[in-house]
Design a protein around this motif. Structure first.
Motif, PDB file in Angstrom:
ATOM      1  N   ASP A 164       0.860  -1.175   0.000  1.00 30.38           N
ATOM      2  CA  ASP A 164       0.000   0.000   0.000  1.00 30.38           C
ATOM      3  C   ASP A 164       0.909   1.241   0.000  1.00 30.38           C
ATOM      4  O   ASP A 164       1.688   1.440   0.946  1.00 30.38           O
ATOM      5  CB  ASP A 164      -0.880  -0.020   1.249  1.00 30.38           C
ATOM      6  N   PRO A 165       0.859   2.074  -1.042  1.00 28.71           N
ATOM      7  CA  PRO A 165       1.753   3.243  -1.076  1.00 28.71           C
ATOM      8  C   PRO A 165       1.588   4.155   0.130  1.00 28.71           C
ATOM      9  O   PRO A 165       2.560   4.814   0.540  1.00 28.71           O
ATOM     10  CB  PRO A 165       1.340   3.959  -2.373  1.00 28.71           C
ATOM     11  N   ALA A 166       0.390   4.190   0.714  1.00 30.24           N
ATOM     12  CA  ALA A 166       0.149   5.082   1.847  1.00 30.24           C
ATOM     13  C   ALA A 166       0.990   4.719   3.066  1.00 30.24           C
ATOM     14  O   ALA A 166       1.239   5.565   3.929  1.00 30.24           O
ATOM     15  CB  ALA A 166      -1.339   5.070   2.215  1.00 30.24           C
ATOM     16  N   ALA A 167       1.454   3.469   3.140  1.00 32.81           N
ATOM     17  CA  ALA A 167       2.270   3.040   4.278  1.00 32.81           C
ATOM     18  C   ALA A 167       3.714   3.527   4.158  1.00 32.81           C
ATOM     19  O   ALA A 167       4.469   3.453   5.131  1.00 32.81           O
ATOM     20  CB  ALA A 167       2.236   1.521   4.400  1.00 32.81           C
ATOM     21  N   ARG A 168       4.114   3.990   2.954  1.00 31.76           N
ATOM     22  CA  ARG A 168       5.441   4.569   2.716  1.00 31.76           C
ATOM     23  C   ARG A 168       6.568   3.665   3.256  1.00 31.76           C
ATOM     24  O   ARG A 168       7.407   4.065   4.059  1.00 31.76           O
ATOM     25  CB  ARG A 168       5.523   5.976   3.334  1.00 31.76           C
ATOM     26  N   ALA A 169       6.578   2.430   2.762  1.00 31.82           N
ATOM     27  CA  ALA A 169       7.526   1.422   3.250  1.00 31.82           C
ATOM     28  C   ALA A 169       8.976   1.864   3.116  1.00 31.82           C
ATOM     29  O   ALA A 169       9.826   1.496   3.935  1.00 31.82           O
ATOM     30  CB  ALA A 169       7.312   0.115   2.496  1.00 31.82           C
ATOM     31  N   TRP A 170       9.273   2.657   2.103  1.00 31.53           N
ATOM     32  CA  TRP A 170      10.659   3.063   1.847  1.00 31.53           C
ATOM     33  C   TRP A 170      11.245   3.876   2.999  1.00 31.53           C
ATOM     34  O   TRP A 170      12.468   3.901   3.167  1.00 31.53           O
ATOM     35  CB  TRP A 170      10.748   3.838   0.537  1.00 31.53           C
ATOM     36  N   GLN A 171      10.397   4.536   3.782  1.00 31.79           N
ATOM     37  CA  GLN A 171      10.909   5.297   4.920  1.00 31.79           C
ATOM     38  C   GLN A 171      11.522   4.372   5.968  1.00 31.79           C
ATOM     39  O   GLN A 171      12.571   4.677   6.551  1.00 31.79           O
ATOM     40  CB  GLN A 171       9.794   6.146   5.526  1.00 31.79           C
ATOM     41  N   ALA A 172      10.880   3.222   6.194  1.00 30.82           N
ATOM     42  CA  ALA A 172      11.434   2.241   7.124  1.00 30.82           C
ATOM     43  C   ALA A 172      12.657   1.558   6.515  1.00 30.82           C
ATOM     44  O   ALA A 172      13.636   1.263   7.215  1.00 30.82           O
ATOM     45  CB  ALA A 172      10.372   1.205   7.494  1.00 30.82           C
ATOM     46  N   TRP A 173      12.626   1.320   5.197  1.00 34.75           N
ATOM     47  CA  TRP A 173      13.765   0.677   4.546  1.00 34.75           C
ATOM     48  C   TRP A 173      15.032   1.499   4.735  1.00 34.75           C
ATOM     49  O   TRP A 173      16.122   0.947   4.881  1.00 34.75           O
ATOM     50  CB  TRP A 173      13.495   0.524   3.046  1.00 34.75           C
ATOM     51  N   ALA A 174      14.887   2.805   4.718  1.00 34.79           N
ATOM     52  CA  ALA A 174      16.051   3.683   4.830  1.00 34.79           C
ATOM     53  C   ALA A 174      16.784   3.500   6.157  1.00 34.79           C
ATOM     54  O   ALA A 174      17.960   3.863   6.279  1.00 34.79           O
ATOM     55  CB  ALA A 174      15.629   5.144   4.666  1.00 34.79           C
TER      56      ALA A 174
END
Length: 250
Positions: A150-160
């Protein structure tokens, strides 16, 4: 072309060690049982963990992947498992090297796409084409089940914030994995995995790019390809972050 993390033989050989435990795959096994699937096509099967588990559960399975190195791992693992099984308990998977174009015109009960598979298709038209290929392999009423973030969860922020990890892998030695977030240009997100092999001092990188499809893009592509969405569930291993689409071929 498959990413190096899947198609470089040295990286494919350590992929399962870094990805374990694959708790998400238990969900797909349960879904196959829930829908009484006997014939399954695992698209983007990678090293074959799910495909072999489905076969062990009694399903007839075709595993398809564009990464030859990953399929080599899958086939070797299947051979190793068969050596310790009795002939009646030695299930086999038909491995196919290629893309969704390798899906046969058949009456399969289920097509699965796990992990990042649905997100590697960067264009909506490409996604529609893949879904149409999946429909070709299914009987009327057969199901396509896949997950996408789900794009709204913005997974990439946690990946960083992902820390480096070092594992001591049998036959290979210590390997350190480092994750580096690249460009975020929604709906596209790029990132790199870097692996350092301590025994040899070699470092090998693998760059990936995913598309964070919107809910509307996915449902529209499914409908165009001849599917109806039965249900969209939460991913039990990533609650609130992923959609698990269950679509039925019309």
């Amino acid at each position: 072309m498959a990413d190096a993390i899947f198609d470089n033989p040295r990286l494919a050989a350590i992929y399962d060690a870094f990805e374990a435990p694959r708790e998400d795959l238990e969900h797909y096994l349960a879904l196959a049982q829930e829908y009484g699937a006997e014939q399954v096509i695992d698209l983007g099967c990678g090293t074959g963990v799910l495909a072999r588990a489905l076969a062990a559960a009694g399903c007839t399975v075709i595993g398809i992947d564009p990464a030859r190195a990953s399929l080599d791992i899958a086939e070797a693992a299947e051979t190793s498992e068969s050596l310790t099984a009795t002939p009646s308990d030695s299930p086999t998977v038909e491995w196919r090297h290629g893309t969704s174009a390798q899906i046969p015109a058949s009456d399969a009960d289920l097509v699965t796409m796990t992990g990042n598979v649905a997100q590697v298709f960067l264009g909506v038209a490409e996604l529609e084409s893949v879904f149409a290929d999946c429909a070709r392999g299914l009987r009327t009423g057969g199901r396509l089940i896949f997950e996408t973030r789900d794009p709204a969860a913005r997974a990439w922020q946690a990946w960083a914030q992902t820390p480096a990890r070092t594992l001591d892998i049998d036959g290979i030695g210590k390997v350190t994995q480092t994750f580096m977030l690249g460009q975020v240009d929604l709906p596209f997100v790029s990132f790199t995995h870097l692996y350092r092999f301590h025994e040899t001092g070699d470092s090998i990188g693998s760059r990936s790019r995913l598309r964070f499809h919107s809910y509307g893009e996915i449902t529209s592509a499914l409908e165009t390809a001849g599917f109806e969405v039965d249900e969209v569930r939460d991913a039990p291993d990533r609650p609130g972050r992923e959609w698990v689409f269950i679509a039925r071929r019309r």
